[in-house]
Design an enzyme around this catalytic site. Structure first.
Site, PDB file in Angstrom:
ATOM      1  N   THR A 133     -19.532   4.423  -2.082  1.00 19.77           N
ATOM      2  CA  THR A 133     -19.415   5.886  -2.023  1.00 19.77           C
ATOM      3  C   THR A 133     -20.411   6.471  -3.016  1.00 19.77           C
ATOM      4  OG1 THR A 133     -17.088   5.630  -1.503  1.00 19.77           O
ATOM      5  CG2 THR A 133     -17.798   7.810  -2.260  1.00 19.77           C
ATOM      6  N   PHE A 161     -13.938   3.362   4.699  1.00 22.20           N
ATOM      7  CA  PHE A 161     -12.716   4.172   4.573  1.00 22.20           C
ATOM      8  C   PHE A 161     -11.475   3.318   4.334  1.00 22.20           C
ATOM      9  CE2 PHE A 161     -15.720   6.378   7.362  1.00 22.20           C
ATOM     10  CZ  PHE A 161     -15.875   7.564   6.674  1.00 22.20           C
ATOM     11  N   ARG A 209      -8.221   1.326   3.084  1.00 19.98           N
ATOM     12  CA  ARG A 209      -7.176   1.621   2.104  1.00 19.98           C
ATOM     13  C   ARG A 209      -6.791   0.312   1.442  1.00 19.98           C
ATOM     14  NH1 ARG A 209      -2.992   3.269   6.407  1.00 19.98           N
ATOM     15  NH2 ARG A 209      -4.123   1.515   7.325  1.00 19.98           N
ATOM     16  N   GLU A 210      -6.785   0.268   0.113  1.00 19.83           N
ATOM     17  CA  GLU A 210      -6.290  -0.944  -0.545  1.00 19.83           C
ATOM     18  C   GLU A 210      -4.846  -1.153  -0.112  1.00 19.83           C
ATOM     19  OE1 GLU A 210      -7.120  -0.939  -4.783  1.00 19.83           O
ATOM     20  OE2 GLU A 210      -9.201  -0.396  -4.393  1.00 19.83           O
ATOM     21  N   ASN A 232     -12.213  12.062   1.032  1.00 18.88           N
ATOM     22  CA  ASN A 232     -11.425  11.814  -0.178  1.00 18.88           C
ATOM     23  C   ASN A 232     -11.037  13.117  -0.873  1.00 18.88           C
ATOM     24  OD1 ASN A 232     -11.256   9.122   0.220  1.00 18.88           O
ATOM     25  ND2 ASN A 232     -12.570   8.508  -1.477  1.00 18.88           N
ATOM     26  N   PHE A 288       0.588  11.915   3.528  1.00 13.67           N
ATOM     27  CA  PHE A 288      -0.013  12.379   2.274  1.00 13.67           C
ATOM     28  C   PHE A 288       0.651  13.643   1.747  1.00 13.67           C
ATOM     29  CE2 PHE A 288      -3.841  10.170   0.595  1.00 13.67           C
ATOM     30  CZ  PHE A 288      -3.634   9.005   1.301  1.00 13.67           C
ATOM     31  N   GLY A 291       4.949  13.393  -6.121  1.00 15.23           N
ATOM     32  CA  GLY A 291       5.207  12.276  -7.046  1.00 15.23           C
ATOM     33  C   GLY A 291       4.335  12.401  -8.265  1.00 15.23           C
ATOM     34  N   CYS A 351     -10.885   5.276  -6.505  1.00 16.48           N
ATOM     35  CA  CYS A 351     -11.648   6.135  -5.584  1.00 16.48           C
ATOM     36  C   CYS A 351     -11.382   7.620  -5.784  1.00 16.48           C
ATOM     37  CB  CYS A 351     -11.367   5.734  -4.142  1.00 16.48           C
ATOM     38  SG  CYS A 351     -12.063   4.113  -3.742  1.00 16.48           S
ATOM     39  N   LYS A 370      -0.869   2.129  -6.635  1.00 15.79           N
ATOM     40  CA  LYS A 370      -0.054   2.270  -5.424  1.00 15.79           C
ATOM     41  C   LYS A 370       0.498   0.898  -5.056  1.00 15.79           C
ATOM     42  CE  LYS A 370      -3.602   1.907  -1.836  1.00 15.79           C
ATOM     43  NZ  LYS A 370      -4.062   2.496  -0.597  1.00 15.79           N
TER      44      LYS A 370
HETATM   45  P1  NAD Z   1     -15.310  -3.120  -7.586  1.00 20.08           P
HETATM   46  O1  NAD Z   1     -15.631  -2.711  -8.963  1.00 20.08           O
HETATM   47  O2  NAD Z   1     -14.040  -3.798  -7.261  1.00 20.08           O
HETATM   48  O3  NAD Z   1     -16.476  -4.073  -7.048  1.00 20.08           O
HETATM   49  C1  NAD Z   1     -17.837  -3.899  -7.302  1.00 20.08           C
HETATM   50  C2  NAD Z   1     -18.471  -5.293  -7.387  1.00 20.08           C
HETATM   51  O4  NAD Z   1     -19.894  -5.170  -7.447  1.00 20.08           O
HETATM   52  C3  NAD Z   1     -18.055  -6.065  -8.649  1.00 20.08           C
HETATM   53  O5  NAD Z   1     -17.532  -7.331  -8.277  1.00 20.08           O
HETATM   54  C4  NAD Z   1     -19.362  -6.199  -9.431  1.00 20.08           C
HETATM   55  O6  NAD Z   1     -19.426  -7.386 -10.192  1.00 20.08           O
HETATM   56  C5  NAD Z   1     -20.385  -6.177  -8.322  1.00 20.08           C
HETATM   57  N1  NAD Z   1     -21.736  -5.835  -8.755  1.00 20.08           N
HETATM   58  C6  NAD Z   1     -22.121  -4.907  -9.675  1.00 20.08           C
HETATM   59  N2  NAD Z   1     -23.455  -4.902  -9.784  1.00 20.08           N
HETATM   60  C7  NAD Z   1     -23.937  -5.827  -8.921  1.00 20.08           C
HETATM   61  C8  NAD Z   1     -25.252  -6.268  -8.570  1.00 20.08           C
HETATM   62  N3  NAD Z   1     -26.332  -5.744  -9.133  1.00 20.08           N
HETATM   63  N4  NAD Z   1     -25.377  -7.242  -7.644  1.00 20.08           N
HETATM   64  C9  NAD Z   1     -24.286  -7.791  -7.056  1.00 20.08           C
HETATM   65  N5  NAD Z   1     -23.010  -7.389  -7.351  1.00 20.08           N
HETATM   66  C10 NAD Z   1     -22.844  -6.425  -8.257  1.00 20.08           C
HETATM   67  O7  NAD Z   1     -15.473  -1.789  -6.710  1.00 20.08           O
HETATM   68  P2  NAD Z   1     -14.841  -1.500  -5.258  1.00 20.08           P
HETATM   69  O8  NAD Z   1     -13.492  -0.932  -5.380  1.00 20.08           O
HETATM   70  O9  NAD Z   1     -15.083  -2.684  -4.376  1.00 20.08           O
HETATM   71  O10 NAD Z   1     -15.788  -0.299  -4.805  1.00 20.08           O
HETATM   72  C11 NAD Z   1     -17.123  -0.516  -4.399  1.00 20.08           C
HETATM   73  C12 NAD Z   1     -17.631   0.764  -3.758  1.00 20.08           C
HETATM   74  O11 NAD Z   1     -16.890   1.021  -2.571  1.00 20.08           O
HETATM   75  C13 NAD Z   1     -17.461   2.016  -4.612  1.00 20.08           C
HETATM   76  O12 NAD Z   1     -18.530   2.882  -4.357  1.00 20.08           O
HETATM   77  C14 NAD Z   1     -16.181   2.622  -4.090  1.00 20.08           C
HETATM   78  O13 NAD Z   1     -16.112   4.008  -4.311  1.00 20.08           O
HETATM   79  C15 NAD Z   1     -16.298   2.309  -2.615  1.00 20.08           C
HETATM   80  N6  NAD Z   1     -15.037   2.230  -1.884  1.00 20.08           N
HETATM   81  C16 NAD Z   1     -13.999   1.534  -2.408  1.00 20.08           C
HETATM   82  C17 NAD Z   1     -12.802   1.473  -1.709  1.00 20.08           C
HETATM   83  C18 NAD Z   1     -11.595   0.783  -2.299  1.00 20.08           C
HETATM   84  O14 NAD Z   1     -10.507   0.993  -1.765  1.00 20.08           O
HETATM   85  N7  NAD Z   1     -11.724   0.000  -3.339  1.00 20.08           N
HETATM   86  C19 NAD Z   1     -12.682   2.104  -0.466  1.00 20.08           C
HETATM   87  C20 NAD Z   1     -13.791   2.766   0.068  1.00 20.08           C
HETATM   88  C21 NAD Z   1     -14.965   2.826  -0.665  1.00 20.08           C
END
Ligand code: NAD
Length: 435
Positions: free
Chosen positions: A120, A148, A150-151, A211, A252, A256, A263, A326
């Protein structure tokens, strides 16, 4: 197809394993060697239902490998970028991981290949990265395909999402990118999943505005909870009633403790920061209220705890049930539950905290809290019980059994997830959110 996934966090690890499950040949890269070792050994580095199973299947099929060596991505037709975009010190998104990942990926990208952003990012990022990529590797194309998931439902959401959004540049490169992504997502597309092809800026905005909308909906009902509390109304009944209106919808609308996680909080702040930079800050001024309403919930619960303990929590034993932001996740990033636990400790309470999955992640952030191995351990001798994450384990607690464990039968239901009447019948003084 040969695919690479850069970044193996909550998004990337699930994406990589899911792509292998769909039959693609995947190489997944991360800079964190411990994470890569665990994934390569078939161990999910975080709790996500279904991930261990598809990881096992993917490793067993030989269609996935995990590495810290970026050179191994050479030859993949599609490179997914899934690194983190956390909140920076000003509230804007910190793009250092995206920039570093692009810098180390670019030497291994060839003409005719695609870099597909999933992280994102602030609107405008994709155009910038795309121009840099085309200059470095003529014939390579950058597109944005926001995620998109959802964890807690990440595997299902990755394999069968409710829609695909492809942000592509104009012209032939864009069309070839659409064809490549259609091949990647062939299975879900064949099942009729809608797919929208838009320009890069729209794709970036779709994600962040979705979001922002969800955050607004949650803060809206929490604002109603604040009013309901003053007038003695029931926000849950209110949500049920307005939720029957199809234009509003019931989802939603659970009052709470508000939203948290990796995110929503950082995304609404990054969106405001980007709008300010673009000179349209006023358009998103309301998000500051959304954020403030959300944060007030945490302060409210702390005040309620003080009130229910006769004015001060110091020296009292408090059972905190739930630490993850959550249920069905071990993610404690910006978790309201963990924040409240830490604030109560700061006010002098003895906090016994328990979560079915998030104790390990919570301990990393707040090692000073006392963590219980079971809900029973946390509850034993408590002067106050706080239910702060709506895990089924807590919904299903037998209030009579809990009453026999605690020192004093007082409960704050921070997620309105308990059967209020049953808890009252078991002798508890019960306080919910906005009811
Ligand atoms: P996270 O922190 O769990 O994972 C990011 C990963 O990237 C880490 O393992 C980190 O070590 C790795 N990383 C960092 N720099 C790197 C590099 N140069 N080369 C290779 N790997 C590298 O984050 P996340 O929750 O997975 O989120 C990632 C993106 O996805 C964010 O932009 C977030 O907003 C978006 N997103 C997340 C979710 C969610 O539910 N977690 C949902 C939709 C979008």
């Amino acid at each position: 197809m040969r695919i690479s996934v850069i970044g193996c966090g909550y998004l990337g690890a699930v994406h990589a394993a899911s792509m292998a499950k769909l039959g693609h040949d995947v190489v997944a890269v991360d800079v964190d060697p411990t994470k890569i070792e665990r994934l390569a050994a078939g161990e999910a580095p975080f709790f996500e239902p279904g991930l261990p199973e598809i990881l096992d299947e993917a490793l067993g099929s030989g269609r996935i490998r995990f590495t810290t060596d970026m050179a191994e991505v050479a030859g993949a037709q599609v490179h997914f970028l899934a690194v983190g975009t956390p909140q920076g010190p000003t509230g804007a998104a910190d793009l250092r991981y995206v920039d570093a990942a692009m810098a180390s990926l670019t030497p291994y990208v060839s003409a005719g290949q695609f870099v597909v952003g999933k992280s994102t990012v602030p609107v405008g990022t994709a155009a910038r990265l795309g121009a840099d990529l085309s200059a470095a590797v003529p014939g390579a194309t950058l597109v944005w395909n926001p995620e998109f998931l959802r964890e807690g439902f990440a595997v299902q959401d990755t394999i069968s999402p409710d829609r695909f959004v492809y942000g592509v540049p104009e012209g032939e490169d864009g069309q070839r990118a659409v064809a490549a992504l259609d091949e990647v997502y062939e299975t879900a597309l064949a099942e009729g999943t809608p797919r929208l092809v838009v320009d890069l800026a729209t794709a970036e905005l779709v994600k962040i505005s979705a979001n922002a909308f969800l955050a607004t909906k949650i803060s809206f009902i929490n604002a109603m909870a604040e009013i309901a509390e003053v007038v003695g109304a029931d926000v849950t009944a209110l949500a049920d009633a307005i939720g029957h209106d199809a234009r509003i919808g019931r989802k939603f609308l659970n009052a709470g403790l508000g939203f948290g996680g990796g995110c929503l909080p950082k995304d609404i702040r990054a969106f405001q920061a980007r709008a300010d930079e673009l000179g349209v800050g006023e358009s998103l001024a309301f998000l500051a209220d959304v954020d403030a309403t959300n944060l007030r919930r945490r302060a409210h619960v702390v005040e309620l705890a003080q009130e229910m303990l006769g004015g001060a929590v110091a020296g009292k034993r408090v059972a905190v049930l739930g630490l993850a932001f959550k249920p069905n996740s071990d993610d404690v990033r910006d978790s309201p539950a963990l924040d409240i636990a830490a604030r109560l400790l700061g006010l002098g309470a003895t906090v016994a905290a328990y979560d079915p999955e998030a104790v390990v992640t919570a301990r990393r952030v707040h090692p000073e809290l006392d963590y219980a191995e079971t809900a029973t351990d946390a509850l034993t001798g408590a002067d106050l019980v706080l239910v702060l994450t709506e895990w089924n384990e807590f919904r299903e607690l037998d209030p009579a059994a809990v009453a026999s464990l605690v020192a004093s039968p007082v409960v704050i239901d921070g997620r309105n997830c308990l059967d209020r009447e049953a808890w009252r019948a078991a002798g508890f003084t019960y306080r919910g959110m906005g009811r």
